[in-house]
Design a protein around this motif. Structure first.
Motif, PDB file in Angstrom:
ATOM      1  N   TRP A 113       0.802  -1.223   0.000  1.00  0.00           N
ATOM      2  CA  TRP A 113       0.000   0.000   0.000  1.00  0.00           C
ATOM      3  C   TRP A 113       0.832   1.268   0.000  1.00  0.00           C
ATOM      4  O   TRP A 113       0.328   2.338   0.304  1.00  0.00           O
ATOM      5  CB  TRP A 113      -0.953   0.012   1.197  1.00  0.00           C
ATOM      6  N   GLY A 114       2.107   1.161  -0.332  1.00  0.00           N
ATOM      7  CA  GLY A 114       2.927   2.365  -0.427  1.00  0.00           C
ATOM      8  C   GLY A 114       4.350   2.138   0.034  1.00  0.00           C
ATOM      9  O   GLY A 114       4.681   1.106   0.616  1.00  0.00           O
ATOM     10  N   PRO A 115       5.213   3.121  -0.221  1.00  0.00           N
ATOM     11  CA  PRO A 115       6.629   2.999   0.117  1.00  0.00           C
ATOM     12  C   PRO A 115       6.913   3.352   1.579  1.00  0.00           C
ATOM     13  O   PRO A 115       6.224   4.167   2.193  1.00  0.00           O
ATOM     14  CB  PRO A 115       7.287   4.015  -0.814  1.00  0.00           C
ATOM     15  N   SER A 116       7.950   2.718   2.118  1.00  0.00           N
ATOM     16  CA  SER A 116       8.413   3.012   3.473  1.00  0.00           C
ATOM     17  C   SER A 116       9.889   2.682   3.581  1.00  0.00           C
ATOM     18  O   SER A 116      10.368   1.754   2.918  1.00  0.00           O
ATOM     19  CB  SER A 116       7.635   2.183   4.504  1.00  0.00           C
ATOM     20  N   GLN A 117      10.589   3.418   4.405  1.00  0.00           N
ATOM     21  CA  GLN A 117      11.995   3.118   4.685  1.00  0.00           C
ATOM     22  C   GLN A 117      12.131   1.999   5.716  1.00  0.00           C
ATOM     23  O   GLN A 117      13.200   1.414   5.859  1.00  0.00           O
ATOM     24  CB  GLN A 117      12.711   4.367   5.195  1.00  0.00           C
ATOM     25  N   THR A 118      11.074   1.685   6.448  1.00  0.00           N
ATOM     26  CA  THR A 118      11.112   0.685   7.512  1.00  0.00           C
ATOM     27  C   THR A 118      11.392  -0.709   6.950  1.00  0.00           C
ATOM     28  O   THR A 118      10.765  -1.128   5.983  1.00  0.00           O
ATOM     29  CB  THR A 118       9.779   0.657   8.284  1.00  0.00           C
ATOM     30  N   VAL A 119      12.336  -1.410   7.591  1.00  0.00           N
ATOM     31  CA  VAL A 119      12.607  -2.796   7.220  1.00  0.00           C
ATOM     32  C   VAL A 119      12.432  -3.765   8.389  1.00  0.00           C
ATOM     33  O   VAL A 119      12.320  -4.971   8.170  1.00  0.00           O
ATOM     34  CB  VAL A 119      14.012  -2.982   6.595  1.00  0.00           C
ATOM     35  N   VAL A 156      17.011 -11.226   6.742  1.00  0.00           N
ATOM     36  CA  VAL A 156      16.894 -10.082   5.822  1.00  0.00           C
ATOM     37  C   VAL A 156      17.870  -8.986   6.236  1.00  0.00           C
ATOM     38  O   VAL A 156      18.587  -8.431   5.395  1.00  0.00           O
ATOM     39  CB  VAL A 156      15.445  -9.550   5.787  1.00  0.00           C
ATOM     40  N   LEU A 157      17.924  -8.673   7.530  1.00  0.00           N
ATOM     41  CA  LEU A 157      18.876  -7.657   7.995  1.00  0.00           C
ATOM     42  C   LEU A 157      20.309  -8.088   7.727  1.00  0.00           C
ATOM     43  O   LEU A 157      21.143  -7.275   7.325  1.00  0.00           O
ATOM     44  CB  LEU A 157      18.686  -7.374   9.479  1.00  0.00           C
ATOM     45  N   ALA A 158      20.598  -9.367   7.937  1.00  0.00           N
ATOM     46  CA  ALA A 158      21.948  -9.877   7.677  1.00  0.00           C
ATOM     47  C   ALA A 158      22.329  -9.666   6.217  1.00  0.00           C
ATOM     48  O   ALA A 158      23.436  -9.220   5.916  1.00  0.00           O
ATOM     49  CB  ALA A 158      22.038 -11.351   8.052  1.00  0.00           C
TER      50      ALA A 158
END
Length: 130
Positions: A41-47, A69-71
C-alpha cells in the motif's frame, strides 16, 4: 503512528552505535538510510521492528544472528539506521508496531517474516471490529 514510544533520534547502524546502545529492555526500529521498500500500500523506509535488550539484539543482528533479511542488507553494505525506546512490555509493543505497520502498508516489514504471532495481533482487535 508510533508516537506512544519515547524514541531516540535516528542513528546509523554501525559497530560504534551498537557499542553505545543501552542494555535496557525495549523496542527498536530499523530503516533504510536511502531509498524505500515498495510495500503493498505504499513505500516506506522501515525494514524491521524488534524487541528485547537493545544492545544484545542489535549486536546479534550485526553479527548475522538475527533477521536473515537484515543480515543480507548489512552484508551487502546497504546503510541502515536505527532508533529505540524503552518498554515495560517489549513483546506487546513490538506486536503493536508490526500491527500498525500492516494497517498502513498492507504487509509486514521486510525483515519481520517471523515474530509476533497472529494470535497476539488479533488480541488488539476489538470484538466490534469483526
Amino acid at each position: 503512528m508510533l508516537s506512544w514510544i519515547d524514541w531516540t533520534g535516528w542513528r546509523t547502524l554501525t559497530t560504534a552505535t551498537i557499542k553505545r546502545a543501552p542494555e535496557y529492555a525495549g523496542v527498536y526500529h530499523i530503516a533504510l538510510v536511502n531509498g524505500v521498500v515498495d510495500y503493498k500500500w505504499g513505500p516506506s523506509q522501515t525494514v524491521y521492528y524488534g524487541m528485547g535488550y537493545i544492545w544484545d539484539r542489535l549486536y546479534k543482528h550485526h553479527r548475522g544472528r538475527g533477521s536473515k533479511v537484515l543480515a543480507k542488507l548489512l552484508d551487502s553494505g546497504v546503510p541502515l539506521q536505527v532508533r529505540w525506546g524503552p518498554s515495560d512490555d517489549p513483546r506487546g509493543h513490538e506486536c503493536s508496531l508490526i500491527g500498525e505497520f500492516v494497517d498502513d502498508f498492507g504487509e509486514r516489514p521486510l525483515g519481520n517474516i517471523n515474530g509476533c504471532r497472529i494470535s497476539t495481533l488479533l488480541d488488539r482487535v476489538e470484538d466490534d471490529d469483526y
